[in-house]
Design a protein around this motif. Structure first.
Motif, PDB file in Angstrom:
ATOM      1  N   ASP A 226       0.834  -1.337   0.079  1.00  0.00           N
ATOM      2  CA  ASP A 226      -0.183   0.054  -0.150  1.00  0.00           C
ATOM      3  C   ASP A 226       1.020   1.257  -0.020  1.00  0.00           C
ATOM      4  N   SER A 227       2.187   1.035  -0.283  1.00  0.00           N
ATOM      5  CA  SER A 227       3.070   2.291  -0.604  1.00  0.00           C
ATOM      6  C   SER A 227       3.002   3.187   1.118  1.00  0.00           C
ATOM      7  N   THR A 228       3.022   2.347   2.167  1.00  0.00           N
ATOM      8  CA  THR A 228       3.190   3.041   3.247  1.00  0.00           C
ATOM      9  C   THR A 228       4.538   2.164   4.254  1.00  0.00           C
ATOM     10  N   VAL A 229       5.046   3.052   4.926  1.00  0.00           N
ATOM     11  CA  VAL A 229       5.817   2.603   6.052  1.00  0.00           C
ATOM     12  C   VAL A 229       5.299   2.975   7.408  1.00  0.00           C
ATOM     13  N   ARG A 230       5.151   2.050   8.266  1.00  0.00           N
ATOM     14  CA  ARG A 230       4.369   2.335   9.399  1.00  0.00           C
ATOM     15  C   ARG A 230       5.173   1.623  10.610  1.00  0.00           C
ATOM     16  N   LEU A 231       5.099   2.451  11.719  1.00  0.00           N
ATOM     17  CA  LEU A 231       5.523   2.331  13.005  1.00  0.00           C
ATOM     18  C   LEU A 231       4.603   1.868  14.001  1.00  0.00           C
ATOM     19  N   TRP A 232       5.111   0.712  14.778  1.00  0.00           N
ATOM     20  CA  TRP A 232       4.018  -0.029  15.758  1.00  0.00           C
ATOM     21  C   TRP A 232       4.390  -0.205  16.955  1.00  0.00           C
ATOM     22  N   ASP A 233       3.782  -0.273  18.048  1.00  0.00           N
ATOM     23  CA  ASP A 233       3.875  -0.732  19.336  1.00  0.00           C
ATOM     24  C   ASP A 233       3.501  -2.175  19.158  1.00  0.00           C
ATOM     25  N   HIS A 234       4.453  -3.061  19.034  1.00  0.00           N
ATOM     26  CA  HIS A 234       3.976  -4.642  18.689  1.00  0.00           C
ATOM     27  C   HIS A 234       3.514  -5.212  20.038  1.00  0.00           C
ATOM     28  N   ILE A 235       3.731  -4.519  21.140  1.00  0.00           N
ATOM     29  CA  ILE A 235       3.205  -5.184  22.471  1.00  0.00           C
ATOM     30  C   ILE A 235       1.741  -5.179  22.398  1.00  0.00           C
ATOM     31  N   ASN A 236       1.257  -4.045  22.087  1.00  0.00           N
ATOM     32  CA  ASN A 236      -0.170  -3.713  22.264  1.00  0.00           C
ATOM     33  C   ASN A 236      -0.769  -3.723  20.905  1.00  0.00           C
ATOM     34  N   GLY A 237      -0.216  -3.860  19.828  1.00  0.00           N
ATOM     35  CA  GLY A 237      -0.682  -4.062  18.528  1.00  0.00           C
ATOM     36  C   GLY A 237      -1.136  -2.501  18.104  1.00  0.00           C
ATOM     37  N   CYS A 238      -0.756  -1.413  18.701  1.00  0.00           N
ATOM     38  CA  CYS A 238      -1.050  -0.156  18.260  1.00  0.00           C
ATOM     39  C   CYS A 238      -0.529   0.476  17.196  1.00  0.00           C
ATOM     40  N   LEU A 239      -0.764   1.201  16.109  1.00  0.00           N
ATOM     41  CA  LEU A 239      -0.254   1.715  15.145  1.00  0.00           C
ATOM     42  C   LEU A 239       0.000   3.102  15.679  1.00  0.00           C
ATOM     43  N   LEU A 240       1.418   3.450  15.640  1.00  0.00           N
ATOM     44  CA  LEU A 240       1.769   4.490  16.190  1.00  0.00           C
ATOM     45  C   LEU A 240       2.028   5.945  15.160  1.00  0.00           C
ATOM     46  N   ASP A 241       2.289   5.573  13.915  1.00  0.00           N
ATOM     47  CA  ASP A 241       2.785   6.413  12.869  1.00  0.00           C
ATOM     48  C   ASP A 241       2.562   5.934  11.449  1.00  0.00           C
TER      49      ASP A 241
END
Length: 433
Positions: A226-241
């Motif tokens: 989808d042409s995106t780079v994503r930053l995650w809090d993988h512990i909680n599964g939260c998308l940060l940016d």
């Protein structure tokens, strides 16, 4: 019409192309390139190509290699691919100490942080595990067969990594999902405890990587179709940016008519301190650099490093002890390609580090004469120093790269009639007439 187009793409050969891969030893001891069935390794300490020792004889693999990785310690290296083999190598001698047979073709491979386990994923979305010796170097027993520990329900796993603390194993698939699983103390009994799902990508996830903020805290970075780079809090599964790569590429390069699929993220590589993320984009002749603010939990565009028009990186690599970012371009399994044409092209970027914005530390692309160990390294890893020959072969690679990733990972849609035909041809599920 749509079904016909998909079917033609399926049998054309481009959908099954195998991109060239590169991996760097975490301590900068060596660098490895995989192209087709060939595994090429160069010892950066000694300054010479490595002669691989495989008790099986012949080539290290008999079909395209789809995944390679070094262990965190650098003591082990794993390679796997379409020949349904996973090979584990000791990097001090580059001797193959274990050959594991998979039931299906292998799409991803990883080594646990303690060097005790090798995990690999097959085309059916199942992750398998094999135990190594207590020192991570010797086979336990002849009967030590792979054990399935988790699965993605018939979705191709595209990338797999252990977290820096070794507590989790993250797996990404072509159905836009990232699963973070708690790696158990006794993985032979299966990894059944799911920590989180990182959901947000709208197309296949092509690559994932962990980056550290401290000894006990890390984040997950992903890139996708989808042409995106994503930053995650993988512990909680939260998308940060989320960084919208397509929007930035259109702005910089005026790619208004470019299709989304041609700007899929091919690979990502965080810098040693996690402050930078290098991004390889499917149709871009260069590398995009993102600033990663791990305290503010933000991704932001920094700059692009443009290379020659005929060069589109297919894989990225870096090591803990070096500021070099290694990139490679190449592909195999294309129509009418002979084994003698398995050429790759290397480009190396120096100063891949936090303070690159200062005037004295701007990233720069090394000329061939500036590459560590010069022509000796290039000949060993590229396969040829003949620039004219390289350009001819890589021109066809360039055309394949612009369309092949999406064809390879996107789910195919068939008419009802075509689905029935495919079922009748399957060995595991014959339909009685």
């Amino acid at each position: 019409m749509e079904d016909t187009a998909v079917e033609e793409a399926e049998v054309s050969g481009a959908a099954e192309f195998a991109p060239a891969l590169i991996a760097a030893h975490p301590h900068g001891n060596s660098v490895a390139v995989a192209i087709g069935p060939e595994l090429r390794v160069f010892d950066l300490k000694v300054g010479s190509p490595v002669l691989l020792s495989d008790d099986c004889g012949g080539r290290s693999h008999s079909d395209a290699i789809r995944a390679i990785c070094f262990s965190v310690s650098g003591a082990l290296f794993a390679s796997a691919g379409d020949d349904k083999l996973v090979k584990v190598w000791k990097t001090d001698s580059w001797r193959c100490i274990r050959t594991i047979t998979s039931e299906k073709r292998v799409s991803a491979v990883a080594i646990s942080n303690d060097d005790l386990y090798v995990t690999f994923a097959d085309k059916f979305g199942v992750v398998w595990l094999v135990t190594l010796g207590e020192d991570g170097t010797e086979q336990v027993s002849v009967d030590n067969k792979p054990v399935s520990i988790l699965g993605h329900y018939c979705s191709i796993i595209t990338s797999m990594n252990f977290s820096p603390d070794g507590r989790f194993i993250a797996t990404a698939d072509r159905d836009s999902k990232i699963r973070v699983t708690l790696f158990p103390k006794n993985p032979l009994k299966g990894a059944r405890e799911i920590q989180s799902f990182c959901l947000g990508h709208t197309d296949f996830v092509s690559c994932i990587a962990f980056t550290n903020i401290s000894e006990n805290q890390s984040f997950l970075i992903s890139g996708g179709g989808d042409s995106t780079v994503r930053l995650w809090d993988h512990i909680n599964g939260c998308l940060l940016d989320t960084c919208q790569v397509r929007d930035k590429m259109e702005e910089l390069l005026e790619l208004n008519e470019t299709d989304d699929s041609s700007l899929a993220i091919a690979d990502i590589r965080p810098s040693n301190d996690g402050s930078l993320v290098a991004v390889a984009i499917q149709s871009f002749n260069g590398v995009m650099l993102l600033a990663c603010d791990l305290v503010g939990k933000k991704l932001s565009f920094l700059k692009v490093i443009t290379m020659e028009k005929s060069y589109i990186p297919t894989s990225l690599a870096s090591s803990f002890s070096s500021e070099l970012l290694w990139t490679v371009m190449g592909a195999s399994n294309m129509p009418n390609q002979a084994s003698s044409q398995l050429l790759t092209r290397l480009r190396i970027i120096r100063r891949f580090q936090k303070d690159l914005l200062s005037s004295d530390n701007c990233p720069a692309i090394l000329e061939d004469s500036e590459v560590p160990h010069g022509e000796k390294l290039l000949l060993a890893l590229q396969g040829s120093l003949d620039v004219a020959k390289q350009e001819e072969v890589l021109a066809s690679v360039l055309a394949a790269l612009k369309v092949s990733m999406h064809k390879m990972l996107v789910k195919k849609h068939y008419s009802e009639e075509r689905r029935e035909q495919r079922k009748r041809g399957r060995n595991d599920k014959k339909i009685k007439s």
